[in-house]
Design an enzyme around this catalytic site. Structure first.
Site, PDB file in Angstrom:
ATOM      1  N   GLU A  30      77.333  26.335  38.131  1.00 22.22           N
ATOM      2  CA  GLU A  30      77.918  26.700  37.049  1.00 22.22           C
ATOM      3  C   GLU A  30      77.672  25.551  35.863  1.00 22.22           C
ATOM      4  O   GLU A  30      77.169  24.421  36.217  1.00 22.22           O
ATOM      5  CB  GLU A  30      79.417  26.812  37.027  1.00 22.22           C
ATOM      6  CG  GLU A  30      80.106  28.410  37.292  1.00 22.22           C
ATOM      7  CD  GLU A  30      80.007  29.219  35.942  1.00 22.22           C
ATOM      8  OE1 GLU A  30      79.349  28.519  34.912  1.00 22.22           O
ATOM      9  OE2 GLU A  30      80.413  30.001  35.844  1.00 22.22           O
ATOM     10  N   ASN A 120      87.796  26.753  32.966  1.00 21.11           N
ATOM     11  CA  ASN A 120      86.592  27.831  33.366  1.00 21.11           C
ATOM     12  C   ASN A 120      85.433  27.440  32.695  1.00 21.11           C
ATOM     13  O   ASN A 120      84.183  27.482  33.193  1.00 21.11           O
ATOM     14  CB  ASN A 120      86.877  29.134  33.129  1.00 21.11           C
ATOM     15  CG  ASN A 120      86.155  29.959  34.166  1.00 21.11           C
ATOM     16  OD1 ASN A 120      86.007  29.818  35.313  1.00 21.11           O
ATOM     17  ND2 ASN A 120      85.429  30.719  33.399  1.00 21.11           N
ATOM     18  N   ASN A 172      85.262  31.981  28.987  1.00 22.19           N
ATOM     19  CA  ASN A 172      83.891  31.938  29.539  1.00 22.19           C
ATOM     20  C   ASN A 172      83.091  31.474  28.429  1.00 22.19           C
ATOM     21  O   ASN A 172      83.243  30.353  27.649  1.00 22.19           O
ATOM     22  CB  ASN A 172      83.543  33.044  30.486  1.00 22.19           C
ATOM     23  CG  ASN A 172      83.133  32.767  31.646  1.00 22.19           C
ATOM     24  OD1 ASN A 172      82.404  31.733  31.914  1.00 22.19           O
ATOM     25  ND2 ASN A 172      83.319  33.422  32.648  1.00 22.19           N
ATOM     26  N   ASP A 225      79.150  35.982  31.734  1.00 20.08           N
ATOM     27  CA  ASP A 225      79.600  34.774  32.109  1.00 20.08           C
ATOM     28  C   ASP A 225      79.480  33.575  31.240  1.00 20.08           C
ATOM     29  O   ASP A 225      79.541  33.692  30.170  1.00 20.08           O
ATOM     30  CB  ASP A 225      79.198  34.592  33.384  1.00 20.08           C
ATOM     31  CG  ASP A 225      80.000  33.630  34.226  1.00 20.08           C
ATOM     32  OD1 ASP A 225      80.641  32.715  33.747  1.00 20.08           O
ATOM     33  OD2 ASP A 225      80.053  33.617  35.607  1.00 20.08           O
TER      34      ASP A 225
END
Length: 323
Positions: A30, A120, A172, A225
């Site tokens: 990520e 996140n 996100n 995402d």
């Protein structure tokens, strides 16, 4: 979707340090971010609680382990060798050269009173504020809805982070229009890429509207995402569970092209390379699809798209090195 463009693009994977003939694989990559000054790509492996840096010149990957919770975000700090990282629901400054968790300096805690929430995703704006969002408690792939918040954090008010949008479910991707008049935003559970009017001086957003609903393009089970922007102001969005990266023209509100990857958990994207024309794509894997998707968890690069990125702002924290 238009299919006549970009038909000669190339997809490759970053190699493992131990075996150059095999791709490096991660549990859940990520938050890729490119450091043009050092020609380095930083990214995280959320579940392994690792921060990685890829030296573009040597191809070698270095790793720093954080021992007490999910690490979802890494970002550059303007004028500093330290990095901004998230661990669980807190932001820290991190010194790569200091061993272990002693490298972390607590900056701000978010979602107090919600002990199972996690940071996140996040990005800095042109003024150096850091926009960072949370998600609610998660079991497997299921997240409790409407427990998260999108915040902005700046150096002079870091003890009092500012809630910009709530509730959200899975905060996100964030990207700022090239003229800084808009912010593009993803709450993954909505399956939409949205836009807000953005006052960069005041750090305020308003006028929420939908740019793209991914279900309109057949991605009924996918969620948007991570996201980045290119030099034309177009958006590039990773589709978790969709195995694709979408190139989107936000002015026309349409998908220009969809880049298919051989893995379903496509998590985030950023531009990098010496000419800013390589799109790095992080991915994840899980035990249920490990056999069917042997390349899941690889760090991919997409080249020859005809597009390139722009330098992204860094978090401003003037005394970062001495904090």
């Amino acid at each position: 979707m238009e299919t006549s463009v970009n038909q000669y693009y190339k997809i490759s994977m970053v190699s493992s340090n131990e075996n150059p003939n095999q791709p490096a694989l991660f549990l859940h990559g990520e938050s890729p971010v490119w450091d043009a000054e050092t020609q380095t790509l930083y990214f995280v492996d959320v579940h392994a609680q690792n921060i990685h840096k890829l030296n573009y010149i040597t191809g070698k990957i270095s790793t720093k382990h954080i021992g007490y919770g999910q690490v979802n975000v890494v970002s550059l700090i303007s004028g500093s060798k330290r990095l901004l990282v998230s661990v669980r629901a807190a932001l820290y400054l991190m010194d790569w050269e200091v061993a272990g968790d002693a490298s972390l300096r607590l900056l701000a805690s978010l979602d107090e009173g919600e002990p199972d929430n996690m940071i996140n995703d996040g990005k800095a704006d042109v003024e150096g504020r850091f926009w960072v969002g949370t998600k609610g408690p998660q079991i497997g792939d299921e997240v409790t809805p409407d427990h998260g918040t999108l915040y902005s954090v700046q150096q002079d008010t870091r003890a009092h982070v500012r809630a910009a949008l709530r509730p959200v479910s899975v905060s996100n991707g964030i990207a700022f229009a090239l003229n800084n008049s808009l912010v593009y935003y993803i709450d993954s559970s909505t399956q939409k890429i949205e836009a807000f009017d953005f006052d960069s001086q005041k750090g305020e957003i308003s006028g929420r509207r939908t740019i793209i609903d991914v279900t309109s393009y057949g991605y009924d089970n996918a969620i948007p995402d991570g996201m980045t922007i290119d030099s034309k102001g177009h958006l590039w969005v990773a589709l978790m569970f969709g195995g694709a990266v979408l190139h989107i023209d936000p002015d026309k509100r349409e998908v220009v092209y969809g880049y298919k990857l051989p893995v379903s958990r496509t998590t985030s994207v950023c531009w990098g390379g010496p000419d800013m024309d390589e799109l790095f794509v992080t991915t994840g894997r899980d035990s249920a699809t490990a056999i069917a998707e042997p390349l899941a968890g690889a760090l991919f690069t997409i080249r020859s798209t005809g597009s390139r990125g722009v330098p992204t702002p860094a978090f401003r924290f003037d005394n970062a090195d001495s904090y």
